[in-house]
Design a protein around this motif. Structure first.
Motif, short mmCIF file in Angstrom:
data_model
loop_
_atom_site.label_atom_id
_atom_site.label_comp_id
_atom_site.label_asym_id
_atom_site.label_seq_id
_atom_site.Cartn_x
_atom_site.Cartn_y
_atom_site.Cartn_z
N UNK A 192 -10.46 -11.66 6.74
CA UNK A 192 -9.45 -11.87 5.96
C UNK A 192 -8.42 -12.91 6.27
N UNK A 193 -7.69 -13.33 5.53
CA UNK A 193 -6.51 -14.32 6.00
C UNK A 193 -5.34 -14.22 4.98
N UNK A 194 -4.47 -13.55 5.55
CA UNK A 194 -3.41 -13.10 4.64
C UNK A 194 -1.99 -12.92 5.10
N UNK A 195 -0.95 -12.65 4.38
CA UNK A 195 0.32 -12.50 5.00
C UNK A 195 0.58 -10.87 5.35
N UNK A 196 1.59 -10.81 6.27
CA UNK A 196 1.89 -9.30 6.48
C UNK A 196 3.34 -9.48 6.87
N UNK A 234 9.15 6.15 -8.52
CA UNK A 234 9.33 6.86 -7.02
C UNK A 234 8.32 6.85 -5.91
N UNK A 235 7.35 6.13 -6.32
CA UNK A 235 6.22 6.30 -5.09
C UNK A 235 6.75 5.41 -3.92
N UNK A 236 6.49 6.03 -2.78
CA UNK A 236 6.84 5.23 -1.51
C UNK A 236 5.79 4.09 -1.22
N UNK A 237 6.00 2.84 -1.09
CA UNK A 237 5.26 1.72 -1.03
C UNK A 237 5.67 0.95 0.27
N UNK A 238 4.66 0.51 0.87
CA UNK A 238 5.26 -0.28 2.15
C UNK A 238 4.37 -1.91 2.21
N UNK A 239 5.16 -2.92 2.33
CA UNK A 239 4.78 -4.17 2.44
C UNK A 239 3.55 -4.03 3.62
N UNK A 240 2.38 -4.42 3.63
CA UNK A 240 1.44 -4.33 4.88
C UNK A 240 2.04 -4.85 6.10
N UNK A 241 2.12 -4.37 7.10
CA UNK A 241 2.48 -4.77 8.28
C UNK A 241 1.36 -5.35 9.12
N UNK A 242 0.07 -4.56 8.85
CA UNK A 242 -0.98 -4.99 9.40
C UNK A 242 -2.55 -4.88 8.52
N UNK A 243 -3.38 -5.60 9.20
CA UNK A 243 -4.62 -5.42 8.07
C UNK A 243 -5.76 -4.35 8.27
N UNK A 244 -5.63 -3.74 9.57
CA UNK A 244 -6.97 -2.87 9.85
C UNK A 244 -6.82 -1.71 8.79
N UNK A 245 -5.57 -0.99 8.93
CA UNK A 245 -5.75 0.41 7.95
C UNK A 245 -6.16 0.01 6.50
N UNK A 246 -5.37 -1.28 6.03
CA UNK A 246 -5.93 -1.35 4.40
C UNK A 246 -7.31 -1.73 4.47
N UNK A 247 -8.02 -2.14 5.40
CA UNK A 247 -9.44 -2.77 5.23
C UNK A 247 -10.16 -1.39 5.26
N UNK A 248 -9.89 -0.46 6.26
CA UNK A 248 -10.44 0.76 6.33
C UNK A 248 -10.32 1.74 5.24
N UNK A 249 -9.17 1.61 4.54
CA UNK A 249 -8.90 2.06 3.28
C UNK A 249 -10.13 1.65 2.15
N UNK A 250 -10.08 0.36 2.16
CA UNK A 250 -10.97 -0.17 1.09
C UNK A 250 -12.37 0.14 1.39
N UNK A 251 -12.75 0.35 2.68
CA UNK A 251 -14.07 0.59 3.19
C UNK A 251 -14.28 2.16 2.42
N UNK A 280 0.63 -1.02 -0.20
CA UNK A 280 -0.08 0.01 0.07
C UNK A 280 0.99 1.23 0.03
N UNK A 281 0.42 2.40 -0.18
CA UNK A 281 1.05 3.67 -0.02
C UNK A 281 1.54 3.70 1.42
N UNK A 282 2.88 4.15 1.46
CA UNK A 282 3.51 4.19 2.66
C UNK A 282 2.56 4.98 3.82
N UNK A 283 2.02 6.34 3.32
CA UNK A 283 1.17 7.19 3.91
C UNK A 283 0.00 6.26 4.85
N UNK A 284 -0.46 5.26 4.21
CA UNK A 284 -1.55 4.67 4.77
C UNK A 284 -1.18 4.42 6.37
N UNK A 285 0.09 3.67 6.31
CA UNK A 285 0.32 3.08 7.52
C UNK A 285 0.81 4.44 8.48
#
Ligand code: HAM
Length: 417
Positions: A108-112, A75-92, A47-52
Protein backbone atom coordinates in the motif's frame (compact mmCIF):
# COMPACT_ATOMS: atom_id res chain seq x y z
CA UNK A 1 -9.26 41.65 7.21
CA UNK A 2 -9.75 38.01 8.14
CA UNK A 3 -6.79 35.86 9.21
CA UNK A 4 -4.93 33.96 6.51
CA UNK A 5 -5.88 30.29 6.30
CA UNK A 6 -3.06 27.79 6.51
CA UNK A 7 -2.73 24.01 6.39
CA UNK A 8 -3.00 22.65 9.97
CA UNK A 9 0.22 22.19 11.94
CA UNK A 10 1.99 18.97 11.02
CA UNK A 11 0.30 18.77 7.61
CA UNK A 12 1.50 20.12 4.28
CA UNK A 13 0.56 20.50 0.66
CA UNK A 14 2.19 18.25 -1.90
CA UNK A 15 3.05 20.78 -4.59
CA UNK A 16 3.69 19.66 -8.18
CA UNK A 17 7.53 19.59 -7.90
CA UNK A 18 7.21 17.37 -4.84
CA UNK A 19 4.55 15.25 -6.53
CA UNK A 20 7.08 14.29 -9.22
CA UNK A 21 9.42 12.85 -6.57
CA UNK A 22 6.57 10.97 -4.91
CA UNK A 23 5.54 9.46 -8.21
CA UNK A 24 9.09 8.13 -8.50
CA UNK A 25 8.67 6.44 -5.11
CA UNK A 26 5.36 4.95 -6.15
CA UNK A 27 6.74 3.68 -9.45
CA UNK A 28 9.75 2.09 -7.78
CA UNK A 29 7.45 0.42 -5.24
CA UNK A 30 5.16 -0.91 -7.95
CA UNK A 31 8.12 -2.27 -9.91
CA UNK A 32 10.10 -3.81 -7.03
CA UNK A 33 7.19 -5.14 -4.96
CA UNK A 34 5.18 -6.17 -8.01
CA UNK A 35 8.12 -8.24 -9.26
CA UNK A 36 7.99 -10.21 -5.99
CA UNK A 37 4.25 -10.91 -6.32
CA UNK A 38 2.94 -8.19 -4.00
CA UNK A 39 -0.38 -6.70 -5.09
CA UNK A 40 -1.77 -3.28 -4.21
CA UNK A 41 -4.39 -2.82 -1.50
CA UNK A 42 -5.95 0.35 -0.11
CA UNK A 43 -8.13 0.48 2.98
CA UNK A 44 -10.34 3.37 4.23
CA UNK A 45 -8.78 6.48 5.80
CA UNK A 46 -10.82 5.85 8.97
CA UNK A 47 -11.78 2.71 10.83
CA UNK A 48 -13.66 1.72 13.98
CA UNK A 49 -11.54 2.94 16.92
CA UNK A 50 -11.68 -0.55 18.40
CA UNK A 51 -9.55 -1.92 15.54
CA UNK A 52 -6.54 0.08 16.70
CA UNK A 53 -7.18 -0.41 20.41
CA UNK A 54 -7.22 -4.19 19.83
CA UNK A 55 -4.69 -4.34 17.02
CA UNK A 56 -1.98 -1.80 17.88
CA UNK A 57 -2.42 -2.19 21.65
CA UNK A 58 -4.17 0.03 24.17
CA UNK A 59 -1.00 0.72 26.17
CA UNK A 60 1.02 2.03 23.20
CA UNK A 61 1.77 5.75 22.74
CA UNK A 62 -0.10 5.60 19.44
CA UNK A 63 -3.38 4.51 21.02
CA UNK A 64 -2.94 6.43 24.27
CA UNK A 65 -2.15 9.84 22.89
CA UNK A 66 -1.69 10.03 19.15
CA UNK A 67 -5.00 9.04 17.58
CA UNK A 68 -7.42 11.38 15.84
CA UNK A 69 -10.63 9.93 17.17
CA UNK A 70 -14.11 11.33 16.57
CA UNK A 71 -17.73 10.36 16.70
CA UNK A 72 -19.69 10.31 13.50
CA UNK A 73 -23.31 11.44 13.14
CA UNK A 74 -24.65 8.24 14.64
CA UNK A 75 -22.32 8.25 17.64
CA UNK A 76 -19.86 5.58 16.41
CA UNK A 77 -16.28 6.08 17.52
CA UNK A 78 -14.04 6.30 14.46
CA UNK A 79 -10.30 6.93 14.16
CA UNK A 80 -8.17 8.24 11.30
CA UNK A 81 -5.79 5.33 10.67
CA UNK A 82 -2.48 5.83 12.52
CA UNK A 83 -0.91 2.85 10.73
CA UNK A 84 -1.69 0.26 8.07
CA UNK A 85 -1.12 -3.21 9.48
CA UNK A 86 -4.28 -3.51 11.60
CA UNK A 87 -6.50 -2.27 8.72
CA UNK A 88 -4.93 -4.71 6.25
CA UNK A 89 -5.34 -7.54 8.78
CA UNK A 90 -9.00 -6.51 9.16
CA UNK A 91 -9.44 -6.58 5.38
CA UNK A 92 -7.77 -10.03 5.20
CA UNK A 93 -10.33 -11.41 7.66
CA UNK A 94 -13.31 -9.52 6.24
CA UNK A 95 -12.68 -10.71 2.68
CA UNK A 96 -11.88 -14.31 3.61
CA UNK A 97 -8.38 -14.06 2.17
CA UNK A 98 -7.34 -17.15 4.12
CA UNK A 99 -9.00 -19.08 1.28
CA UNK A 100 -6.49 -17.69 -1.21
CA UNK A 101 -3.09 -19.31 -1.78
CA UNK A 102 -0.91 -18.26 1.17
CA UNK A 103 0.86 -16.06 1.92
CA UNK A 104 -1.26 -13.23 0.59
CA UNK A 105 1.24 -10.51 -0.33
CA UNK A 106 -0.07 -6.97 -0.30
CA UNK A 107 1.41 -3.47 -0.56
CA UNK A 108 0.00 0.00 0.00
CA UNK A 109 0.94 3.64 -0.33
CA UNK A 110 -1.37 5.74 1.77
CA UNK A 111 -1.55 8.58 4.26
CA UNK A 112 -1.71 8.05 8.01
CA UNK A 113 -2.46 10.30 10.96
CA UNK A 114 -0.78 10.65 14.36
CA UNK A 115 -1.01 13.52 16.76
CA UNK A 116 2.75 13.88 17.32
CA UNK A 117 5.02 16.83 17.96
CA UNK A 118 5.57 18.11 14.43
CA UNK A 119 9.12 18.61 13.16
CA UNK A 120 11.20 17.81 10.07
CA UNK A 121 10.34 14.22 9.12
CA UNK A 122 7.58 13.97 11.71
CA UNK A 123 4.14 15.02 10.54
CA UNK A 124 0.62 14.62 11.78
CA UNK A 125 -0.51 13.49 8.37
CA UNK A 126 2.26 11.49 6.75
CA UNK A 127 2.59 8.89 4.00
CA UNK A 128 3.85 5.37 4.17
CA UNK A 129 4.65 2.75 1.59
CA UNK A 130 4.23 -0.63 3.20
CA UNK A 131 3.87 -4.37 2.67
CA UNK A 132 2.08 -7.15 4.52
CA UNK A 133 2.61 -10.85 3.75
CA UNK A 134 -0.07 -12.77 5.58
CA UNK A 135 -0.42 -16.52 5.99
CA UNK A 136 3.08 -17.96 6.32
CA UNK A 137 5.51 -18.28 9.23
CA UNK A 138 8.37 -19.28 6.93
CA UNK A 139 11.52 -17.27 7.80
CA UNK A 140 11.98 -16.76 4.05
CA UNK A 141 9.00 -14.38 4.10
CA UNK A 142 10.71 -12.25 6.77
CA UNK A 143 13.99 -12.24 4.86
CA UNK A 144 12.31 -11.53 1.53
CA UNK A 145 10.36 -8.62 2.91
CA UNK A 146 13.49 -7.10 4.48
CA UNK A 147 15.44 -7.53 1.24
CA UNK A 148 12.63 -5.84 -0.70
CA UNK A 149 12.66 -2.80 1.60
CA UNK A 150 16.46 -2.60 1.28
CA UNK A 151 16.13 -2.76 -2.49
CA UNK A 152 13.44 -0.09 -2.58
CA UNK A 153 15.40 2.32 -0.38
CA UNK A 154 18.51 1.70 -2.43
CA UNK A 155 16.69 2.29 -5.72
CA UNK A 156 15.40 5.61 -4.37
CA UNK A 157 18.88 6.75 -3.39
CA UNK A 158 18.37 6.78 0.39
CA UNK A 159 21.80 7.54 1.83
CA UNK A 160 23.75 6.26 4.84
CA UNK A 161 21.40 3.40 5.57
CA UNK A 162 21.74 1.06 8.50
CA UNK A 163 19.68 -2.00 9.27
CA UNK A 164 19.06 -3.22 12.79
CA UNK A 165 17.54 -6.60 13.41
CA UNK A 166 16.17 -8.30 16.48
CA UNK A 167 13.70 -10.92 17.64
CA UNK A 168 11.09 -10.47 20.34
CA UNK A 169 10.05 -14.10 20.67
CA UNK A 170 6.46 -14.69 21.70
CA UNK A 171 4.27 -12.66 24.04
CA UNK A 172 4.86 -15.25 26.82
CA UNK A 173 8.65 -15.06 26.43
CA UNK A 174 8.42 -11.29 26.59
CA UNK A 175 6.26 -11.27 29.71
CA UNK A 176 8.66 -13.60 31.53
CA UNK A 177 11.64 -11.56 30.37
CA UNK A 178 10.04 -8.32 31.51
CA UNK A 179 9.68 -9.70 35.02
CA UNK A 180 13.27 -10.89 35.00
CA UNK A 181 14.48 -7.47 33.83
CA UNK A 182 12.39 -5.68 36.45
CA UNK A 183 13.86 -7.85 39.20
CA UNK A 184 17.35 -7.18 37.84
CA UNK A 185 16.75 -3.40 37.77
CA UNK A 186 15.39 -3.43 41.32
CA UNK A 187 18.44 -5.32 42.51
CA UNK A 188 20.64 -2.50 41.12
CA UNK A 189 18.30 0.40 41.83
CA UNK A 190 20.90 2.47 43.72
CA UNK A 191 23.06 2.81 40.57
CA UNK A 192 20.23 3.78 38.17
CA UNK A 193 19.16 7.27 37.14
CA UNK A 194 16.06 8.61 38.79
CA UNK A 195 14.18 8.58 35.51
CA UNK A 196 14.90 4.91 34.86
CA UNK A 197 14.04 4.02 38.46
CA UNK A 198 10.68 5.73 38.12
CA UNK A 199 9.85 3.64 35.03
CA UNK A 200 10.81 0.17 36.23
CA UNK A 201 7.18 -0.87 36.50
CA UNK A 202 5.91 0.93 33.44
CA UNK A 203 8.64 0.51 30.89
CA UNK A 204 11.74 -1.34 32.06
CA UNK A 205 13.06 -1.66 28.48
CA UNK A 206 13.66 2.09 28.32
CA UNK A 207 16.64 1.54 30.64
CA UNK A 208 18.58 0.24 27.62
CA UNK A 209 18.35 3.69 25.95
CA UNK A 210 19.60 5.70 28.94
CA UNK A 211 22.67 7.98 28.67
CA UNK A 212 23.26 8.08 32.43
CA UNK A 213 26.71 6.51 33.13
CA UNK A 214 25.66 4.44 36.16
CA UNK A 215 22.62 3.09 34.32
CA UNK A 216 24.74 2.23 31.30
CA UNK A 217 27.15 0.25 33.45
CA UNK A 218 24.29 -1.71 34.99
CA UNK A 219 22.65 -2.32 31.61
CA UNK A 220 25.84 -3.78 30.15
CA UNK A 221 25.25 -6.71 32.52
CA UNK A 222 21.46 -6.85 32.11
CA UNK A 223 19.75 -9.99 30.80
CA UNK A 224 18.87 -9.77 27.08
CA UNK A 225 15.63 -10.91 25.54
CA UNK A 226 17.51 -12.49 22.62
CA UNK A 227 19.16 -14.90 25.05
CA UNK A 228 15.78 -15.92 26.44
CA UNK A 229 14.10 -16.96 23.17
CA UNK A 230 12.56 -20.44 23.05
CA UNK A 231 14.34 -22.99 20.87
CA UNK A 232 11.83 -22.57 18.03
CA UNK A 233 11.99 -18.79 18.07
CA UNK A 234 15.79 -18.84 18.20
CA UNK A 235 15.85 -21.24 15.21
CA UNK A 236 13.47 -18.98 13.31
CA UNK A 237 15.71 -15.98 13.96
CA UNK A 238 18.82 -17.91 12.92
CA UNK A 239 17.10 -18.93 9.68
CA UNK A 240 16.15 -15.31 8.89
CA UNK A 241 19.73 -14.25 9.53
CA UNK A 242 21.18 -17.00 7.35
CA UNK A 243 18.97 -15.92 4.44
CA UNK A 244 19.95 -12.27 4.86
CA UNK A 245 23.62 -13.25 5.03
CA UNK A 246 23.16 -15.25 1.85
CA UNK A 247 21.60 -12.20 0.18
CA UNK A 248 24.67 -10.16 1.17
CA UNK A 249 22.72 -7.73 3.33
CA UNK A 250 24.65 -5.96 6.07
CA UNK A 251 22.86 -5.60 9.41
CA UNK A 252 23.50 -5.28 13.06
CA UNK A 253 21.76 -7.52 15.58
CA UNK A 254 20.29 -5.21 18.18
CA UNK A 255 19.13 -7.14 21.24
CA UNK A 256 17.35 -4.06 22.56
CA UNK A 257 15.40 -3.12 19.43
CA UNK A 258 11.87 -2.28 20.50
CA UNK A 259 9.07 -1.04 18.30
CA UNK A 260 6.15 1.16 19.25
CA UNK A 261 3.40 -1.30 18.38
CA UNK A 262 2.22 -4.27 20.44
CA UNK A 263 1.49 -6.79 17.71
CA UNK A 264 5.06 -7.86 17.01
CA UNK A 265 6.35 -11.34 17.73
CA UNK A 266 9.65 -12.85 16.60
CA UNK A 267 11.47 -10.81 13.91
CA UNK A 268 11.63 -7.01 14.19
CA UNK A 269 13.76 -4.66 12.11
CA UNK A 270 14.38 -1.02 11.43
CA UNK A 271 16.23 0.89 8.74
CA UNK A 272 17.73 4.19 9.87
CA UNK A 273 19.56 6.81 7.85
CA UNK A 274 22.36 8.90 9.34
CA UNK A 275 21.45 11.51 6.72
CA UNK A 276 18.36 12.28 8.83
CA UNK A 277 18.37 14.19 12.09
CA UNK A 278 16.56 13.11 15.22
CA UNK A 279 13.87 11.23 13.28
CA UNK A 280 16.30 8.73 11.80
CA UNK A 281 13.86 5.84 11.29
CA UNK A 282 13.18 5.48 7.58
CA UNK A 283 11.22 2.28 7.76
CA UNK A 284 10.61 -0.67 9.99
CA UNK A 285 8.45 -3.65 10.65
CA UNK A 286 8.38 -7.21 11.77
CA UNK A 287 6.36 -10.35 12.28
CA UNK A 288 2.91 -10.26 13.89
CA UNK A 289 1.78 -13.87 14.13
CA UNK A 290 -0.94 -13.23 16.75
CA UNK A 291 -2.59 -10.18 15.19
CA UNK A 292 -5.18 -11.79 12.90
CA UNK A 293 -6.42 -13.97 15.76
CA UNK A 294 -6.47 -10.95 18.06
CA UNK A 295 -8.82 -9.31 15.58
CA UNK A 296 -11.18 -12.30 15.46
CA UNK A 297 -9.69 -14.27 12.57
CA UNK A 298 -8.16 -17.75 12.49
CA UNK A 299 -4.61 -18.18 13.86
CA UNK A 300 -2.54 -16.72 11.02
CA UNK A 301 1.08 -15.65 10.69
CA UNK A 302 2.10 -12.35 9.11
CA UNK A 303 5.07 -10.10 8.50
CA UNK A 304 5.48 -6.65 6.96
CA UNK A 305 6.97 -3.18 7.09
CA UNK A 306 6.24 0.44 6.40
CA UNK A 307 8.55 3.27 5.37
CA UNK A 308 7.77 6.98 5.62
CA UNK A 309 7.67 8.74 2.26
CA UNK A 310 8.72 12.10 3.77
CA UNK A 311 11.73 10.47 5.40
CA UNK A 312 12.66 8.56 2.24
CA UNK A 313 12.66 11.81 0.29
CA UNK A 314 14.61 13.68 2.98
CA UNK A 315 17.21 10.92 3.21
CA UNK A 316 17.49 10.63 -0.57
CA UNK A 317 18.45 14.30 -0.83
CA UNK A 318 18.11 16.00 -4.17
CA UNK A 319 18.47 12.90 -6.26
CA UNK A 320 17.58 13.97 -9.77
CA UNK A 321 14.16 12.85 -10.80
CA UNK A 322 13.40 13.38 -14.46
CA UNK A 323 10.83 16.06 -15.20
CA UNK A 324 8.11 14.74 -17.45
CA UNK A 325 8.81 15.07 -21.14
CA UNK A 326 6.79 17.62 -23.11
CA UNK A 327 6.69 16.68 -26.77
CA UNK A 328 4.85 19.67 -28.13
CA UNK A 329 3.91 23.21 -27.17
CA UNK A 330 1.18 24.77 -29.34
CA UNK A 331 0.77 28.53 -29.62
CA UNK A 332 -0.58 30.97 -32.14
CA UNK A 333 0.33 34.32 -33.59
CA UNK A 334 -1.42 36.89 -31.33
CA UNK A 335 -2.19 38.92 -34.47
CA UNK A 336 -4.39 36.01 -35.58
CA UNK A 337 -6.69 35.08 -32.71
CA UNK A 338 -8.82 33.08 -35.15
CA UNK A 339 -6.03 30.46 -35.12
CA UNK A 340 -6.65 29.68 -31.48
CA UNK A 341 -9.26 27.01 -32.17
CA UNK A 342 -6.95 25.27 -34.66
CA UNK A 343 -4.22 25.21 -31.98
CA UNK A 344 -6.65 23.76 -29.45
CA UNK A 345 -7.52 21.05 -31.96
CA UNK A 346 -3.85 20.18 -32.60
CA UNK A 347 -3.02 19.84 -28.89
CA UNK A 348 -6.03 17.56 -28.46
CA UNK A 349 -5.09 15.44 -31.49
CA UNK A 350 -1.49 15.22 -30.32
CA UNK A 351 -2.56 13.78 -26.94
CA UNK A 352 -4.84 11.29 -28.61
CA UNK A 353 -1.86 10.19 -30.69
CA UNK A 354 0.07 9.49 -27.46
CA UNK A 355 2.15 12.69 -27.34
CA UNK A 356 2.37 15.02 -24.36
CA UNK A 357 1.19 18.43 -25.48
CA UNK A 358 0.50 21.78 -23.87
CA UNK A 359 -1.41 24.72 -25.21
CA UNK A 360 -0.73 28.44 -24.83
CA UNK A 361 -3.32 29.56 -22.25
CA UNK A 362 -2.16 32.90 -20.91
CA UNK A 363 -2.45 35.30 -23.86
CA UNK A 364 1.35 35.70 -24.12
CA UNK A 365 3.17 37.60 -26.87
CA UNK A 366 4.96 35.51 -29.48
CA UNK A 367 8.22 35.99 -27.58
CA UNK A 368 6.52 35.05 -24.32
CA UNK A 369 5.13 31.87 -25.87
CA UNK A 370 8.58 30.78 -27.04
CA UNK A 371 9.94 31.46 -23.58
CA UNK A 372 7.19 29.38 -22.01
CA UNK A 373 7.96 26.51 -24.40
CA UNK A 374 11.61 26.69 -23.23
CA UNK A 375 10.60 26.79 -19.59
CA UNK A 376 8.59 23.56 -19.82
CA UNK A 377 11.30 21.93 -21.94
CA UNK A 378 9.10 21.24 -24.97
CA UNK A 379 10.89 19.37 -27.74
CA UNK A 380 8.69 20.87 -30.50
CA UNK A 381 6.94 24.23 -30.72
CA UNK A 382 4.14 24.80 -33.21
CA UNK A 383 2.97 28.38 -33.76
CA UNK A 384 -0.15 28.79 -35.86
CA UNK A 385 -0.31 31.77 -38.14
CA UNK A 386 -1.80 32.88 -41.43
CA UNK A 387 0.49 30.62 -43.48
CA UNK A 388 -0.12 27.46 -41.50
CA UNK A 389 1.86 26.05 -38.57
CA UNK A 390 5.53 26.84 -38.06
CA UNK A 391 6.99 23.83 -36.29
CA UNK A 392 10.40 24.09 -34.70
CA UNK A 393 12.44 21.17 -33.43
CA UNK A 394 14.24 22.64 -30.40
CA UNK A 395 16.77 19.83 -30.41
CA UNK A 396 18.05 20.22 -33.99
CA UNK A 397 16.98 23.83 -34.47
CA UNK A 398 15.23 22.88 -37.72
CA UNK A 399 12.07 24.74 -38.60
CA UNK A 400 9.37 24.00 -41.16
CA UNK A 401 5.97 25.40 -42.02
CA UNK A 402 3.30 22.72 -42.51
CA UNK A 403 -0.49 22.57 -42.79
CA UNK A 404 -2.16 22.57 -39.32
CA UNK A 405 -3.50 19.07 -39.96
CA UNK A 406 0.05 17.77 -40.51
CA UNK A 407 1.61 19.00 -37.25
CA UNK A 408 1.01 15.83 -35.23
CA UNK A 409 2.34 13.61 -37.99
CA UNK A 410 5.40 15.84 -38.31
CA UNK A 411 6.17 15.60 -34.59
CA UNK A 412 5.56 11.85 -34.47
CA UNK A 413 7.90 11.31 -37.40
CA UNK A 414 10.58 13.58 -35.95
CA UNK A 415 10.40 11.87 -32.57
CA UNK A 416 10.93 8.42 -34.00
CA UNK A 417 14.03 9.44 -36.01
P1 HAM B 1 6.10 2.56 12.37
O1 HAM B 1 7.51 2.27 12.79
O2 HAM B 1 5.20 3.16 13.37
O3 HAM B 1 5.51 1.19 11.85
O4 HAM B 1 6.13 3.48 11.10
C1 HAM B 1 6.88 3.13 9.96
C2 HAM B 1 7.55 4.34 9.36
O5 HAM B 1 6.60 5.38 9.13
C3 HAM B 1 8.60 4.99 10.25
O6 HAM B 1 9.83 4.34 10.14
C4 HAM B 1 8.65 6.39 9.67
O7 HAM B 1 9.48 6.43 8.53
C5 HAM B 1 7.22 6.64 9.25
N1 HAM B 1 6.50 7.46 10.25
C6 HAM B 1 5.90 7.07 11.38
N2 HAM B 1 5.34 8.11 12.03
C7 HAM B 1 5.60 9.20 11.28
C8 HAM B 1 5.28 10.61 11.39
N3 HAM B 1 4.58 11.08 12.40
N4 HAM B 1 5.72 11.43 10.42
C9 HAM B 1 6.43 10.96 9.36
N5 HAM B 1 6.74 9.66 9.20
C10 HAM B 1 6.33 8.79 10.13
C11 HAM B 1 4.25 1.01 11.39
O8 HAM B 1 3.49 1.90 11.13
C12 HAM B 1 3.91 -0.44 11.16
N6 HAM B 1 2.50 -0.51 10.65
C13 HAM B 1 4.87 -1.07 10.17
C14 HAM B 1 4.55 -2.50 9.88
C15 HAM B 1 3.93 -2.98 8.79
N7 HAM B 1 4.82 -3.52 10.66
C16 HAM B 1 4.38 -4.62 10.11
N8 HAM B 1 3.82 -4.30 8.97
Amino acid sequence: MSAKLQAPRGTYDVLPEEAIRRTAVEEAARRILGAAGYRRIETPAFEATELFARGVGSSTDIVQKEMYTFEDGSGRSLTLRPEGTAPVARAYIEHGMQKLPQPVKLWYLSSFFRYERAQAGRQRQFWQVGTEAIGSADPAVDAESIVLLAELLDALGVRELRLRLGSLGTAETRAAYREELQAFLRAHEDRLSEEVRARIDQNPLRAFDADHPGTREVMAEAPRLLDRLSGEDADHFAAVRALLDGAGLTYEVDPTLVRGLDYYARTVFEFTSDALGAQSGVGGGGRYDGLIEQLGGPPTAGVGWAAGIERILLAAGEQAVAEPVVDLFVGHDPAHPEQRAAGFQIAHEARRAGLTAQLELAGRSLKGQLKQADRIGARYVAILGEEGATVKDKESGEQETVAPGAVVHHVLRGRSL
